[in-house]
Structure formats: C-alpha cells, structure tokens
Scaffold this motif. Structure first.
Motif, short mmCIF file in Angstrom:
data_model
loop_
_atom_site.label_atom_id
_atom_site.label_comp_id
_atom_site.label_asym_id
_atom_site.label_seq_id
_atom_site.Cartn_x
_atom_site.Cartn_y
_atom_site.Cartn_z
N GLU A 56 -6.96 -2.17 3.76
CA GLU A 56 -7.12 -1.03 2.98
C GLU A 56 -8.97 -1.07 2.67
O GLU A 56 -9.14 0.17 2.80
CB GLU A 56 -5.95 -0.64 2.47
CG GLU A 56 -5.00 0.00 3.14
CD GLU A 56 -4.11 -1.53 3.54
OE1 GLU A 56 -2.83 -1.38 4.47
OE2 GLU A 56 -4.16 -2.85 3.24
N ILE B 26 -2.69 0.49 -4.22
CA ILE B 26 -2.63 -0.95 -3.83
C ILE B 26 -1.64 -1.73 -5.20
O ILE B 26 -2.56 -2.34 -6.24
CB ILE B 26 -3.70 -1.84 -3.51
CG1 ILE B 26 -3.98 -0.88 -1.89
CG2 ILE B 26 -2.91 -3.25 -2.98
CD1 ILE B 26 -4.89 -1.90 -1.26
N TYR C 285 1.13 -1.06 0.30
CA TYR C 285 -0.23 -0.05 0.43
C TYR C 285 0.87 1.10 -0.09
O TYR C 285 1.59 1.50 0.89
CB TYR C 285 -0.86 0.19 1.01
CG TYR C 285 -1.50 0.78 1.59
CD1 TYR C 285 -2.28 1.49 0.60
CD2 TYR C 285 -1.49 1.48 2.17
CE1 TYR C 285 -3.12 2.80 0.56
CE2 TYR C 285 -2.91 3.26 2.58
CZ TYR C 285 -2.85 3.85 1.72
OH TYR C 285 -4.00 5.33 2.37
N SER D 56 -8.04 1.68 -3.82
CA SER D 56 -6.97 0.27 -4.86
C SER D 56 -5.90 0.86 -5.87
O SER D 56 -5.59 0.35 -6.36
CB SER D 56 -8.30 -0.25 -5.08
OG SER D 56 -9.05 0.47 -6.16
#
Length: 279
Positions: A141, A95, A72, A92
């Motif tokens: 996350e 990531i 992340y 996202s």
C-alpha cells in the motif's frame, strides 16, 4: 551472553544448548513438547536472561500470517473519504503494524515469540517463510520495504497438534522439550515451592508418576499441573500420610489438578472398582 537456567526456570542442558545454537545461527527456534512443559515461559526467560524486551504473538485458529506483518483498514479509509477527512491522503494512517513489524523496527534486539503456531491454518507457516528468512517484507500500500534493524531472537512454540511444512522446518532449529526426569522435576519444584517437606515431596512425586504412567491415560499430567497440585496440597496443609491410598480409592487427593477429562477420572474409578472386587 549465553542462556542457562535462571532463578525461576530450570532448563535442561540440551534445551540451553538449543537456545544458544539458535541465537548463534540466527535461526528461529522451534520448540515442541507436551502442553505445560514451559515452552511459552522459555521465551520469557530467554528475554530476561539476555536482557532483551519480548514481543509476544499469540496464534489462534483464525490468525492469518499477514496480521503478523500489518493490516490495511480499507473500510475505515473509505468511510473517512466519504466524510472528507484529510487523513485519507496518507495511506499509512490506515495501516496497523503487526508483531513482526514491531520486532523488525525495534531500536534494539528483541525476543519475538510466535506462540502455538500449530493452532493456525496449515498454510500459516509457509506464508511466513520469506519474511522470517530474509528478515524483511514489502508493504504494497505504501511501497516501502520494512527490514529488521536488529535480527530478533525468534522462538516458535508448537503443541504438535498438526504437522508443520518441511520447508518451514528446514529454516528452524528444532528442540523437543521432554518431560523432566525425577531429578530435574525436583529442581523445578524447589524453585516454585522451596523447603517442601522431604516426606511429602517423595510421596507426592511417587503418586504423581504412578498417575502419569497409568496405561490408557488420555492426557498425562504435565509439569505445570504437578506444580498446581503441590500448591493445593500445601494450601490444604496435607501431610504425606494424608496422601497415602489404600488401594481401594485409586483417585489421588485433589485429583482435579492432575486429571483434566472425564475419561481419565473414569479410568481411575474403574481401577478402584477392580481393586475392591479383588479384596
């Protein structure tokens, strides 16, 4: 489909049995052995023989287990938020999927190679226990759980530089690749250097095993090193007669392909000195 030797890789019977057992049990295959015995190449050959794609994760001393799952990038997200970038609304976007995630989300079964796991911190294998056992992990996350669509064939290699945790070993199918016997080594050489003159091969192998079995040797030459040595002998167009030693010069021709540290070179130089002194 069962794994056996291929056109470019000679697998001993016990190694083929280990691969097929690990595939049947759906357990990671932990492969140990001397450097240069074909552990990494095994994964490539298994993928080729079974018609699968391969995802390769090369482990370094700085590698963390989390990197195999995902990373992340909070710093980039903070920077983008300060710049008013709309991308920050979707976490996202920050990531990065790791090799294990890539293997889990693949549309078809793959071979996942975790290469040289013993290079990492001692806690590295333990940090992957649950993920490799359950074939799933949680992304905190985003709140999603990533599960393997198709359980990958996991092959883990180790050069035995450090002991691996018992809990990790319990979850693996283990195999140690022994150095090949002379007959198997000849088959391996025939695959890589077909049609080698019998006299040259016999002289070279005799000399190679003499070097390998020399007492006090710090690093024994491996399979990959004898193949490199033979390639050099062929490139130099040397004959069996060229390789013969008179007992005074203990170092083999082009010894740099076989001896990889100064201690071993000095060992052979001392042997040569002792041979000369006795004459």
């Amino acid at each position: 489909m069962k794994f056996t030797s291929t056109d470019t890789y000679i697998a001993a019977d016990d190694l083929a049995v280990a691969v097929n057992a690990a595939v049947t049990l759906e357990r990671p295959l932990l492969v140990k052995g001397e450097p240069g015995t074909g552990k990494t190449e095994l994964a490539r050959q298994v993928a080729s023989a079974l018609g699968l794609d391969m995802i390769e994760w090369n482990i370094k001393s700085t590698t963390r287990a989390q990197q195999g799952l995902y990373e992340y990038d909070a710093v980039s997200r903070l920077r983008d938020s300060q710049l008013g970038d709309e991308r920050v609304r979707n976490v996202s976007n920050y990531i990065k999927k790791g090799k294990i995630w890539q293997a889990f989300e693949s549309d078809k079964k793959v071979v996942l190679l975790i290469d040289e796991i013993d290079k990492a911190d001692i806690e590295f294998p333990n940090d992957l226990l649950q993920e490799l056992d359950r074939m799933a992990f949680h992304v905190y996350e985003t709140g999603e759980t990533v599960e393997a669509r198709h359980r990958p064939v996991v092959i883990i290699t180790s050069n035995n530089e450090k002991e691996l945790p018992d809990a990790f070993l319990r979850r693996c199918f283990f195999h140690y690749i022994s150095f090949p016997d002379p007959s198997t080594l000849r088959q391996i050489i025939e695959v890589h250097h077909p049609g080698l003159k019998p006299q040259l091969l016999e002289t070279a192998l005799t000399q190679f095993f003499e070097v390998r079995e020399t007492p006090g040797l710090k690093k024994k030459p491996s399979t990959s090193e004898v193949l490199d040595w033979l390639k050099l002998l062929l490139a130099e167009d040397l004959t069996a007669e060229d390789l013969r030693r008179d007992g005074v010069n203990a170092l083999p021709r082009l010894h740099g392909a076989l001896l990889k540290n100064e201690q071993d070179v000095h060992l052979f130089e001392r042997l040569a000195f002792m041979a000369r002194a006795q004459r």
